[in-house]
Every structure is written in C-alpha cells, then in structure tokens.
Design a protein around this motif. Structure first.
Motif, mmCIF file in Angstrom:
data_model
loop_
_atom_site.group_PDB
_atom_site.id
_atom_site.type_symbol
_atom_site.label_atom_id
_atom_site.label_comp_id
_atom_site.label_asym_id
_atom_site.label_seq_id
_atom_site.Cartn_x
_atom_site.Cartn_y
_atom_site.Cartn_z
ATOM 1 N N GLY A 89 0.755 -1.249 0.440
ATOM 2 C CA GLY A 89 -0.234 -0.160 -0.611
ATOM 3 C C GLY A 89 1.175 1.778 0.456
ATOM 4 O O GLY A 89 0.364 2.415 -0.846
ATOM 5 N N LEU A 90 2.085 1.337 0.677
ATOM 6 C CA LEU A 90 3.078 2.155 0.574
ATOM 7 C C LEU A 90 3.577 2.682 -0.759
ATOM 8 O O LEU A 90 3.727 3.772 -1.189
ATOM 9 C CB LEU A 90 4.912 1.844 1.375
ATOM 10 C CG LEU A 90 3.948 1.410 2.583
ATOM 11 C CD1 LEU A 90 4.973 1.017 2.894
ATOM 12 C CD2 LEU A 90 3.468 1.928 3.895
ATOM 13 N N VAL A 91 3.162 1.569 -1.223
ATOM 14 C CA VAL A 91 3.659 2.004 -3.506
ATOM 15 C C VAL A 91 2.515 1.897 -4.208
ATOM 16 O O VAL A 91 2.137 2.706 -4.111
ATOM 17 C CB VAL A 91 4.429 1.158 -3.918
ATOM 18 C CG1 VAL A 91 4.343 1.273 -5.660
ATOM 19 C CG2 VAL A 91 5.877 1.012 -3.677
ATOM 20 N N VAL A 92 1.153 1.810 -3.979
ATOM 21 C CA VAL A 92 -0.241 1.369 -4.190
ATOM 22 C C VAL A 92 -0.617 2.919 -4.520
ATOM 23 O O VAL A 92 -1.467 3.809 -5.173
ATOM 24 C CB VAL A 92 -0.989 0.856 -3.880
ATOM 25 C CG1 VAL A 92 -2.748 0.574 -5.002
ATOM 26 C CG2 VAL A 92 -0.417 -0.940 -3.986
ATOM 27 N N LYS A 115 -8.704 -1.443 -5.104
ATOM 28 C CA LYS A 115 -9.183 -2.080 -3.984
ATOM 29 C C LYS A 115 -7.317 -2.916 -4.274
ATOM 30 O O LYS A 115 -6.489 -2.796 -5.069
ATOM 31 C CB LYS A 115 -9.723 -3.154 -5.049
ATOM 32 C CG LYS A 115 -9.837 -3.402 -6.130
ATOM 33 C CD LYS A 115 -11.048 -3.914 -7.595
ATOM 34 C CE LYS A 115 -10.086 -4.699 -8.765
ATOM 35 N NZ LYS A 115 -11.011 -5.400 -9.193
ATOM 36 N N ASN A 116 -7.242 -4.588 -3.457
ATOM 37 C CA ASN A 116 -6.765 -5.253 -4.359
ATOM 38 C C ASN A 116 -4.909 -4.379 -3.486
ATOM 39 O O ASN A 116 -3.924 -4.685 -4.117
ATOM 40 C CB ASN A 116 -6.373 -6.137 -4.946
ATOM 41 C CG ASN A 116 -6.069 -7.153 -5.572
ATOM 42 O OD1 ASN A 116 -5.077 -7.844 -4.601
ATOM 43 N ND2 ASN A 116 -5.054 -7.085 -6.669
ATOM 44 N N SER A 117 -5.569 -4.515 -2.231
ATOM 45 C CA SER A 117 -4.081 -3.586 -2.034
ATOM 46 C C SER A 117 -3.788 -3.673 -0.642
ATOM 47 O O SER A 117 -4.149 -4.557 0.368
ATOM 48 C CB SER A 117 -3.867 -1.625 -1.552
ATOM 49 O OG SER A 117 -2.865 -1.116 -1.678
ATOM 50 N N ASN A 118 -2.904 -3.409 0.169
ATOM 51 C CA ASN A 118 -2.012 -3.265 1.848
ATOM 52 C C ASN A 118 -2.163 -2.197 2.214
ATOM 53 O O ASN A 118 -2.275 -0.919 1.617
ATOM 54 C CB ASN A 118 -0.755 -4.214 1.628
ATOM 55 C CG ASN A 118 -0.828 -5.863 1.406
ATOM 56 O OD1 ASN A 118 -1.547 -6.842 1.444
ATOM 57 N ND2 ASN A 118 -0.876 -6.451 0.231
ATOM 58 N N HIS A 119 -1.614 -2.278 3.753
ATOM 59 C CA HIS A 119 -1.594 -1.404 4.948
ATOM 60 C C HIS A 119 -0.475 -0.089 4.078
ATOM 61 O O HIS A 119 0.316 -0.367 2.940
ATOM 62 C CB HIS A 119 -0.245 -1.624 5.845
ATOM 63 C CG HIS A 119 -0.417 -0.871 7.049
ATOM 64 N ND1 HIS A 119 0.352 -0.024 7.159
ATOM 65 C CD2 HIS A 119 -1.061 -0.643 7.489
ATOM 66 C CE1 HIS A 119 0.282 1.273 8.224
ATOM 67 N NE2 HIS A 119 -0.883 0.185 9.133
ATOM 68 N N PHE A 120 -1.123 1.338 4.255
ATOM 69 C CA PHE A 120 -0.500 2.107 2.993
ATOM 70 C C PHE A 120 0.037 2.512 4.213
ATOM 71 O O PHE A 120 0.394 4.405 3.267
ATOM 72 C CB PHE A 120 -1.563 2.545 2.864
ATOM 73 C CG PHE A 120 -2.500 3.378 3.001
ATOM 74 C CD1 PHE A 120 -2.404 4.009 4.322
ATOM 75 C CD2 PHE A 120 -3.441 4.615 2.143
ATOM 76 C CE1 PHE A 120 -3.039 4.860 4.848
ATOM 77 C CE2 PHE A 120 -4.499 5.361 2.073
ATOM 78 C CZ PHE A 120 -4.201 5.328 3.633
#
Length: 361
Positions: A89-92, A115-120
């Motif tokens: 999520g840090l990139v997304v 959608k389809n991400s992680n912790h940002f």
C-alpha cells in the motif's frame, strides 16, 4: 526501556535495503521507504520502520506482491478505480493519489478508489502529496477488523484512518490525520513494547468489559470506536469508520468489514472474501476551483492565528493546530535523528540478519 537515536539517512538506507531484499524495484523501494520514514519523522512511531518486520512476514506468506502491476481498471474524467495487484500500500496509494491529482489539474477535482492493496502507512503522507500542488488532499483506508461497533463485542471494523490536509501560507499545512477508533492499534503495540497499561476506553475484553490490558486483542478483545461508548459518543466514531469502510472498499471492490485480511502474518485471511485485498480512497481538490489559492491560504493563516491565540483553561497550554505537533517533530528529528525503542532496534537487527543486510548502526 532504552531509546537509541539514528540519523534519518541511516534508517532510510536500512529500510530501502529491506524492501530491495523483498524484490521491490528500486523506485518502489525508495517510495515505500519515504512513506515509512515520513511517519517516524512526524512522530507517528507506530507506523514507521517498526512495521518493517510485518511487511516482510506478509511478503514471505506471499500476501504482498513485491512487483505489482498497479493500474487503473475503471475511470471517468474525474474518478477512477485502481487495482493494486496485491502490492505494498506504501506504493499503491501514492500511485492512486497521483491519478487523483492529475485529474484535479484538468477538471478541478479527482477521486480514486483502490482495491487489492495492503497497509498504506500514514494517511497524511498521501494527503500531503495534494497539498504540494496547492490542492486539498483527502485519504483514507480500511483495515483489518479490530474494532467493535457500538454495543457489539464482535470485531467488524478496522481502525480505519482518515486524513484531510490543507495548504496554508506562512504556517505549515493543516493536517487532520486520525484513526476512527478510540486509539490506533499501533498505540497498543507501543504499550506492549514498553510494558505499559493502556487508558480505559481504548479496548474491551471478549465479554465487552472495559480493559487496560495492551494485549487484549490477542485474548479475544476488541478496540472501541472513537468516543469509547455510547454515552461518550462512540456512535459517531462508528459512523466515521463505516464511512471509511464503504468509500474504501464497498466502492472499489476491496474486502470490507470482517472480511478485510489481517495485517499480521500468523492470522490467515478469511476463506470467504467479498472483494480483493484492502481498500483505500483518495481525493484531490484544486483550491483555485473555489477561490484564488493565495486568498485561501491567507485566510487559513488568519484562521490558524486566531485559534492559536484562543483563551485556554490552563494558561500554560495553547490550542493545538491539527498537524502542528507532527510538523514540529519532523523539524526536530531531521536534525537530531529518529529515536527507536530497544525492542524495535533488536527486531530490526534480527531482520537484518535474516535478510543478510547490514544492521542498524
């Protein structure tokens, strides 16, 4: 409990090396590192390099894709949905905010669901990207279910942070960055590392009784919404958290509510997902779509000045402007370095040994 202080550049190099070992492309490793270091610099220690081991464990479980094909999968002139392809999520999230900003440059505002991400990381990082363009930035994300709605003793919502950031003139940006729970889970993690109890009103045990045990979540308990209980306004925190969940996930096609995958690797995601990964929502609004940007910033300066000079109950305390403490931390830590508790330093050096990179020094 002992603190060690590290220069920003040392932590930046260490963190980048971890992401490179995960297989991230160099540009992604630089970006992910920047997001985490921004958190530590701004004094939000729960979301900085202390999270590195968590990302690595999720990557080892193949629940983070180090080389995602992040892309827009649906859009109109002013809106878009981004598929993060299971990436950090840090990139997304920065990718999505850039899409929002570019749309805002043309049409006045841009709105992107993910959608389809992680912790940002910290929401403030993404909102401040818009501030740099003389825009108002909005960012929010849902998160793994740790929070019980008002009257419940079942975890159905995440801490679900939201952030609004506004550019000022002579003052730093005004940044409202907060969890919609009574406390962010990271604050419990800090209490666990220091061996301290948590304040009453942050959590409840499995039976719904108030608890000051920082390990309560591991024992079947839950966090409480902002406001703690109905008598103190928890329905408002619950409503804000629900709003974040719906905009971040129901709108984008990510998992929502109890189906959001956990951040910790030892817990498996639900076997009956209703969407893909974690969801975010980001927005950018051009100030000059409403009035000249300088006029806005001049008046926001006036707003800030008036509030800073407010009469207070205690003459030794001043009204805090949202984002002011974090800005002050950032100025101080860029010069004096970033403090890390010994538990975190030991964890990071164990990670370095496992990955075969130089330890912190």
């Amino acid at each position: 409990m002992t603190f060690y202080t590290f220069p920003e550049d040392n932590l930046r190099l260490f963190t980048k090396n971890v992401f490179l070992k995960m297989g991230c492309p160099e540009a992604d490793a630089d970006l992910a590192t920047d997001v985490l270091l921004k958190s530590d610099l701004r004094g939000i220690d729960s979301h900085g390099v202390a999270r590195l081991s968590g990302y690595v464990r999720l990557w080892e479980k193949k629940r983070i894709n180090a080389t995602p094909n992040v892309r827009v999968v649906h859009e109109t002139a002013t809106t878009a949905t981004v598929d993060g392809d299971g990436g950090l999520g840090l990139v997304v999230a920065p990718f999505a905010m850039k899409v929002a900003i570019e749309k805002a440059k043309i049409y006045g505002s841009g709105w992107v669901s993910v959608k389809n991400s992680n912790h940002f990381g910290i929401a403030g990082y993404h909102s401040l990207m818009a501030v740099d363009e003389d825009m108002i930035g909005i960012s929010m994300t849902n998160a793994s279910p740790l929070v019980a709605p008002t009257y419940a003793n079942e975890r159905l919502l995440g801490t679900n942070p939201m952030c609004y950031a506004f550019p000022a003139g002579k003052y730093p940006p005004l940044v409202v960055d907060m969890a919609t729970a009574a406390a962010a889970n990271g604050k419990l993690e800090i209490a666990q590392r220091s061996g301290s109890p948590i304040p009453e009103g942050w959590a409840q045990d499995a039976a719904g009784n108030p608890s000051t045990n920082p390990h309560q979540l591991k024992q079947g308990g839950s966090l409480l919404p902002l406001g703690s209980d109905k008598e103190h306004g928890s329905h408002k925190g619950y409503g804000l958290s629900a709003t974040v969940d719906i905009l971040s996930a129901v709108l984008s096609g990510a998992n929502y509510g109890p189906w959001v995958p956990p951040f910790v690797a030892f817990l498996e995601p639900p076997t009956d997902p209703v969407g893909e990964g974690i969801g975010h929502f980001l927005g950018a609004m051009r100030i000059d779509g409403f009035r000249p940007a300088q006029e806005f910033k001049d008046h926001l300066d006036n707003w800030i000045t008036r509030f800073k000079n407010a009469k207070t109950v205690d003459e030794n305390k001043k009204v805090i402007i949202p984002g002011e403490p974090e800005y002050n931390f950032e100025q101080e830590r860029k010069i004096q370095g970033i403090p890390l508790i010994d538990v975190v330093v030991n964890d990071l050096n164990e990670l370095a040994t496992k990955l075969g990179i130089a330890p912190l020094s």
